[in-house]
Motif scaffolding. Structure first.
Motif, mmCIF file in Angstrom:
data_model
loop_
_atom_site.group_PDB
_atom_site.id
_atom_site.type_symbol
_atom_site.label_atom_id
_atom_site.label_comp_id
_atom_site.label_asym_id
_atom_site.label_seq_id
_atom_site.Cartn_x
_atom_site.Cartn_y
_atom_site.Cartn_z
ATOM 1 N N LEU A 50 0.826 -1.211 0.000
ATOM 2 C CA LEU A 50 0.000 0.000 0.000
ATOM 3 C C LEU A 50 0.858 1.259 0.000
ATOM 4 O O LEU A 50 0.381 2.346 -0.288
ATOM 5 C CB LEU A 50 -0.922 0.016 1.218
ATOM 6 N N ARG A 73 -0.353 -9.531 -3.672
ATOM 7 C CA ARG A 73 -1.744 -9.285 -3.238
ATOM 8 C C ARG A 73 -2.551 -10.571 -3.167
ATOM 9 O O ARG A 73 -3.422 -10.706 -2.308
ATOM 10 C CB ARG A 73 -2.421 -8.301 -4.194
ATOM 11 N N GLN A 82 -9.572 -0.397 10.542
ATOM 12 C CA GLN A 82 -10.580 -0.074 9.518
ATOM 13 C C GLN A 82 -10.960 -1.394 8.858
ATOM 14 O O GLN A 82 -10.087 -2.199 8.565
ATOM 15 C CB GLN A 82 -9.995 0.861 8.450
ATOM 16 N N PHE A 84 -12.529 -2.155 5.892
ATOM 17 C CA PHE A 84 -12.589 -2.256 4.414
ATOM 18 C C PHE A 84 -13.926 -2.839 3.956
ATOM 19 O O PHE A 84 -14.021 -3.414 2.868
ATOM 20 C CB PHE A 84 -11.473 -3.116 3.820
ATOM 21 N N ASP A 88 -23.241 -0.455 3.007
ATOM 22 C CA ASP A 88 -24.532 -0.579 2.313
ATOM 23 C C ASP A 88 -24.720 -1.962 1.686
ATOM 24 O O ASP A 88 -25.718 -2.188 0.995
ATOM 25 C CB ASP A 88 -24.666 0.491 1.226
ATOM 26 N N TYR A 98 -15.564 -9.300 -2.506
ATOM 27 C CA TYR A 98 -14.118 -9.520 -2.399
ATOM 28 C C TYR A 98 -13.724 -10.871 -3.001
ATOM 29 O O TYR A 98 -12.655 -10.995 -3.597
ATOM 30 C CB TYR A 98 -13.663 -9.407 -0.939
ATOM 31 N N LYS B 13 -21.100 -3.320 -7.715
ATOM 32 C CA LYS B 13 -21.032 -2.907 -6.304
ATOM 33 C C LYS B 13 -21.359 -1.425 -6.170
ATOM 34 O O LYS B 13 -22.139 -1.020 -5.295
ATOM 35 C CB LYS B 13 -19.630 -3.225 -5.764
ATOM 36 N N GLN B 17 -24.642 -0.061 -4.195
ATOM 37 C CA GLN B 17 -24.473 0.867 -3.073
ATOM 38 C C GLN B 17 -25.333 2.102 -3.272
ATOM 39 O O GLN B 17 -26.003 2.569 -2.347
ATOM 40 C CB GLN B 17 -23.012 1.320 -3.016
ATOM 41 N N ARG B 76 -17.136 8.422 -0.337
ATOM 42 C CA ARG B 76 -17.785 7.210 0.161
ATOM 43 C C ARG B 76 -16.802 6.027 0.143
ATOM 44 O O ARG B 76 -16.809 5.196 1.036
ATOM 45 C CB ARG B 76 -19.010 6.901 -0.709
ATOM 46 N N GLU B 77 -15.959 6.007 -0.861
ATOM 47 C CA GLU B 77 -14.970 4.933 -0.977
ATOM 48 C C GLU B 77 -13.897 5.045 0.107
ATOM 49 O O GLU B 77 -13.194 4.081 0.386
ATOM 50 C CB GLU B 77 -14.343 4.994 -2.365
ATOM 51 N N ASN B 80 -14.352 3.742 6.064
ATOM 52 C CA ASN B 80 -13.832 2.409 6.422
ATOM 53 C C ASN B 80 -12.605 2.036 5.595
ATOM 54 O O ASN B 80 -12.289 0.863 5.451
ATOM 55 C CB ASN B 80 -14.894 1.312 6.227
ATOM 56 N N SER B 81 -11.960 3.029 5.005
ATOM 57 C CA SER B 81 -10.776 2.788 4.146
ATOM 58 C C SER B 81 -11.071 1.759 3.062
ATOM 59 O O SER B 81 -10.248 0.910 2.739
ATOM 60 C CB SER B 81 -9.591 2.322 4.985
ATOM 61 N N MET B 82 -12.282 1.822 2.499
ATOM 62 C CA MET B 82 -12.672 0.824 1.498
ATOM 63 C C MET B 82 -11.796 0.888 0.256
ATOM 64 O O MET B 82 -11.579 -0.119 -0.405
ATOM 65 C CB MET B 82 -14.146 0.999 1.143
ATOM 66 N N GLN B 84 -8.654 1.354 0.275
ATOM 67 C CA GLN B 84 -7.480 0.524 0.577
ATOM 68 C C GLN B 84 -7.803 -0.950 0.381
ATOM 69 O O GLN B 84 -6.978 -1.718 -0.104
ATOM 70 C CB GLN B 84 -7.020 0.757 2.012
ATOM 71 N N GLY B 85 -9.017 -1.321 0.793
ATOM 72 C CA GLY B 85 -9.459 -2.713 0.590
ATOM 73 C C GLY B 85 -9.434 -3.076 -0.890
ATOM 74 O O GLY B 85 -9.005 -4.171 -1.260
ATOM 75 N N LEU B 86 -9.870 -2.142 -1.710
ATOM 76 C CA LEU B 86 -9.860 -2.374 -3.167
ATOM 77 C C LEU B 86 -8.425 -2.448 -3.702
ATOM 78 O O LEU B 86 -8.118 -3.287 -4.545
ATOM 79 C CB LEU B 86 -10.565 -1.213 -3.880
ATOM 80 N N LEU B 87 -7.577 -1.559 -3.172
ATOM 81 C CA LEU B 87 -6.192 -1.534 -3.647
ATOM 82 C C LEU B 87 -5.414 -2.779 -3.231
ATOM 83 O O LEU B 87 -4.425 -3.132 -3.858
ATOM 84 C CB LEU B 87 -5.476 -0.281 -3.127
ATOM 85 N N LEU B 88 -5.879 -3.431 -2.171
ATOM 86 C CA LEU B 88 -5.209 -4.666 -1.726
ATOM 87 C C LEU B 88 -5.602 -5.866 -2.590
ATOM 88 O O LEU B 88 -4.961 -6.908 -2.531
ATOM 89 C CB LEU B 88 -5.557 -4.949 -0.254
#
Lengths: 229, 225
Positions: A50, A73, A82, A84, A88, A98, B13, B17, B76-77, B80-82, B84-88
């Motif tokens: 990251l 990854r 957090q 992630f 909604d 995911y 998604k 949303q 919105r993204e 919750n650091s979403m 970052q979740g996507l980038l992971l």
């Protein structure tokens, strides 16, 4: 499984990590301790790709984090304070989202299995925004384990959790480690780290000052490094 | 195949949303309709000034509403650091960018589809058989704006005052797109020949393509630290 060589990270004049070199083997369960600002989260961000290192290198399962990011990854699962998670979407929809991003085979079965394991099965169709902090964190761990990573990076995973949630997450992490998953978790609680990890890292001002098996470390050895400077 | 699945998953998604929260579309729609209604009271009904200024008003409504939506979409993204979740996830950044651009085009496009008939009725505009060309201009203008907006909303999301920063960065860069869109719309609604509209359309297409490739290449550096 995790290998860092002289890993350095600076933010302007501030050196967050000052040349970290260590290796972790398959199935190792290590805790990373240190005061706020010691560089714990920065280290996890560098290993997960990251963040870019200022110099030095990091490898996960033999893949270089900068040069082979996609391979890395696929092999890591990350949980931080957090979650992630998309508030909604329902718990199941989050896992399916995911799962598709990671191209998980047998997604429905894997998602059902994890939801049951995390005691979230009865709430699987509920929106995440209706979940308690503990439930969200359990779902975050399910999300991180969905693609069966070989390395699990946990950044203060127990923040704001009740005792039941901590117990559930602990047993899940220990099971994952027993199943050959390498676990590196940052923590603020030395007692928990000494009791549950098999190896202990202590970071102080960006340097690794302790790297020993947990049974060889006493709480008194760690506490002096818990003062923020 | 995997790339297509990931692309569809991100897009699905984002739409799901929005379908549940309705926060982006509602804000954009209220803004664009308010602009149309307010300007309707400024001019005498059926006057020539009304028809002349209509294309400008139309694009002001779309661009400012689009800015509102872009700002909210990326914010919105960040919850919750979403992001970052996507980038992971093992997903190519260019794919992520394309999915985000398409999502933003759909959101802004939906607002345009609802606002446009209201505008035509209120401003007594004669579109006639020029509908396909008008829709093409709207699409090209929106695509260019959404492309640049997607990357700038990612940049501004990490700043302290993102709502202010986004238009400051976005509007100067999108001037060629906005200008070409307004000009081609105004020529079209004035009943001018396609040959008169074509130079502006070419400019619009040119900037769309240019901006898409530049943003496509830069997105990775913008979202990663």
């Amino acid at each position: 499984m995790i290998l860092t060589r002289d890993l350095r990270k600076s933010f302007g004049p501030v050196q967050a990590l000052a040349g970290l070199s260590f290796a972790m083997a398959e199935g190792e369960l290590a805790a990373l301790l240190g005061a706020n600002g010691a560089g714990k989260s920065t280290l996890l961000r560098l290993i997960s790709g990251l963040s870019r290192p200022s110099s030095g290198s990091a490898e996960v399962a033999g893949f270089d984090v900068r040069r082979q990011p996609q391979e890395v990854r696929r092999r890591i699962g990350v949980v931080s304070h957090q979650t992630f998670l998309y508030e909604d979407l329902s718990a199941e929809e989050n896992l399916h989202f995911y799962g598709r991003m990671y191209s998980v085979a047998g997604l429905q079965e894997r998602s059902d299995e994890l939801l049951a394991m995390m005691e979230l099965w009865p709430r699987r169709t509920d929106l995440v925004r209706t979940f308690s902090r503990g439930m969200q964190q359990r779902l975050a761990l399910a999300r991180a384990m969905l693609h069966q990573p070989t390395v699990l990076l946990l950044d203060e995973p127990f923040t704001g959790l009740d005792l039941h949630a901590i117990d559930l997450l602990t047993s899940f992490i220990e099971e994952a480690s027993a199943g050959r998953v390498t676990v590196l978790m940052t923590l603020h609680d030395p007692d928990y780290a000494l009791a549950h990890s098999r190896r202990l890292f202590v970071l102080h001002q960006g340097r690794l000052v302790i790297d020993q098996p947990s049974e060889q470390v006493r709480k008194g050895d760690i506490l002096p490094f818990f003062r923020e400077k | 195949m995997q790339t297509l699945t990931q692309f569809y998953t991100i897009l699905h998604k984002d739409l799901l949303q929005e379908l549940r929260s309705k926060e982006i579309i509602t804000a954009m729609l209220v803004f664009s309709l308010t602009v149309v209604v307010i300007f309707n009271f400024v001019f005498d009904p059926g006057s020539a000034e009304m028809r002349t200024t209509a294309p400008g008003i139309l694009w002001v409504a779309f661009i400012f509403a689009g800015n509102l939506g872009l700002s909210r979409a990326f914010a919105r993204e960040q919850e919750n650091s979403m992001m970052q979740g996507l980038l992971l996830c093992p997903v190519d950044r260019s794919l992520l960018f394309t999915a985000k651009v398409i999502g933003n085009i759909l959101f802004i496009g939906l607002v345009e589809i609802i606002t446009l008939p209201v505008m035509i009725i209120f401003f007594d505009l004669a579109v006639g058989r020029a509908w396909p060309l008008l829709l093409a201009i709207l699409f090209l203008g929106t695509a260019g704006f959404a492309t640049v907006g997607t990357i700038f909303s990612a940049i501004s999301a990490n700043t302290r005052s993102r709502e202010v920063m986004l238009p400051i960065m976005l509007f100067p860069v999108t001037v060629p797109i906005i200008l070409a869109a307004i000009k081609s719309t105004s020529y079209l609604l004035a009943g001018r020949e396609t040959a008169d509209i074509w130079p502006w359309l070419r400019l619009l297409i040119g900037f769309d393509v240019l901006y898409f490739f530049v943003c496509f290449l830069l997105y990775e550096y913008v979202v990663e630290e």
